[in-house]
Enzyme design. Structure first.
Site, PDB file in Angstrom:
ATOM      1  CD  GLU A 163       7.600  -4.761  -3.870  1.00  0.00           C
ATOM      2  OE1 GLU A 163       7.647  -5.278  -5.009  1.00  0.00           O
ATOM      3  OE2 GLU A 163       7.602  -5.445  -2.833  1.00  0.00           O
ATOM      4  CG  ASP A 196       9.359  -6.768   0.254  1.00  0.00           C
ATOM      5  OD1 ASP A 196       8.568  -6.840  -0.698  1.00  0.00           O
ATOM      6  OD2 ASP A 196       9.407  -5.784   1.014  1.00  0.00           O
TER       7      ASP A 196
END
Length: 280
Positions: free
Chosen positions: A14, A193
């Site tokens: 991420e 996301d």
């Protein structure tokens, strides 16, 4: 599409950040508790172990190192040598930092979530240049993917668990206008996301569960997708001197896939918008 060669895979990749200053792509492994760096000049990947979950990392404009989201805190971070200095601890017990971006004025916008992602205890915060932290929105299951237009006037954010992308207007003082629904993800699109914007105003979204990054037009219409050999795609960013290279993170947690947790490079066929540093 290519997988970036390295000696490990991420548990939950991420927090992508393009450093024009270093000509390097940084990203985090939240559950693997690591910060990673890819140097574009030679393809070398370095990795630093962190003392907890780490959601994001943003360069500082007028100081060395970074601001990062470590566990539920915001910290000042250097990597060589590794130093961690607490800045703020604004969030609730049982939560962690998830993703963040800096805007053109040098503020940081950061979302949080419950450790299990099952409760709407996550929130959205603004870290100002003087170090003041303000809770600007609340009630998220998984606060994710901020993306901010180059003029600094519009912010996109998502609750991945609700599969909804929101749009906010930002006023001159950094306040957010009403939360507006921008995109409701349909069945088969995955869960929204991490996000980034291209130079034409297109919003690129990493689609968790669908194995792709998808571009949406400035009007919110689904435009096109780039498929990847990992189902749990988590974030995307433009990089390189011309901002015409796209890097994509993924997660291996909970799946048995040969390329899950890899960092990928894809050809987006367009240019992106610059990343920003924290001016504090």
């Amino acid at each position: 599409m290519r997988e970036i060669p390295r000696d490990r895979r991420d548990v939950l990749g991420e927090g992508l950040y393009w450093s024009a200053r270093e000509q390097a792509v940084y990203w985090t492994d939240i559950l693997g508790c690591r910060v990673n760096r890819l140097r574009l000049a030679d393809g070398r990947v370095d990795s630093w172990e962190m003392p907890g979950t780490i959601g994001w990392i943003v360069e500082r404009e007028d100081a060395s190192g970074f601001v990062a989201g470590l566990d539920r805190r915001m910290v000042a971070l250097t990597l060589n040598p590794l130093t961690i200095t607490p800045l703020a601890d604004p969030d609730r017990s049982g939560n962690r930092m998830n993703d963040a971006k800096a805007d053109p004025t040098g503020r940081i916008w950061a979302g949080t979530m419950a450790l299990d992602g099952a409760r709407p205890t996550g929130a959205f915060y603004r870290l100002d240049q003087k170090g003041t932290v303000t809770r600007v929105d609340d009630g998220y299951h998984i606060a994710d993917g901020p993306a901010i237009t180059p003029d600094g006037r519009t912010l996109f954010h998502t609750d991945s668990a609700l599969r909804t992308v929101y749009r906010f207007e930002i006023d001159a003082e950094g306040g957010l206008g009403p939360r507006e629904t921008f995109i409701d993800f349909e069945e088969g699109w995955g869960d929204p996301d991490g996000m980034t914007l291209d130079a034409d105003g297109g919003l690129w979204i990493a689609c968790w569960g669908a194995g792709c990054v998808t571009r949406f037009t400035p009007e919110g219409r689904r435009d096109r997708s780039i498929s990847l050999p990992a189902s749990q795609v988590t974030n995307c960013i433009f990089a390189g001197p011309e901002l015409d290279r796209m890097f994509v993170t993924s997660a291996s947690h909970g799946v048995d896939e040969p390329q899950a947790g890899a960092l990928f490079e894809v050809d987006p066929g367009c240019r992106g918008t610059p990343t920003h540093r924290y001016r504090g």
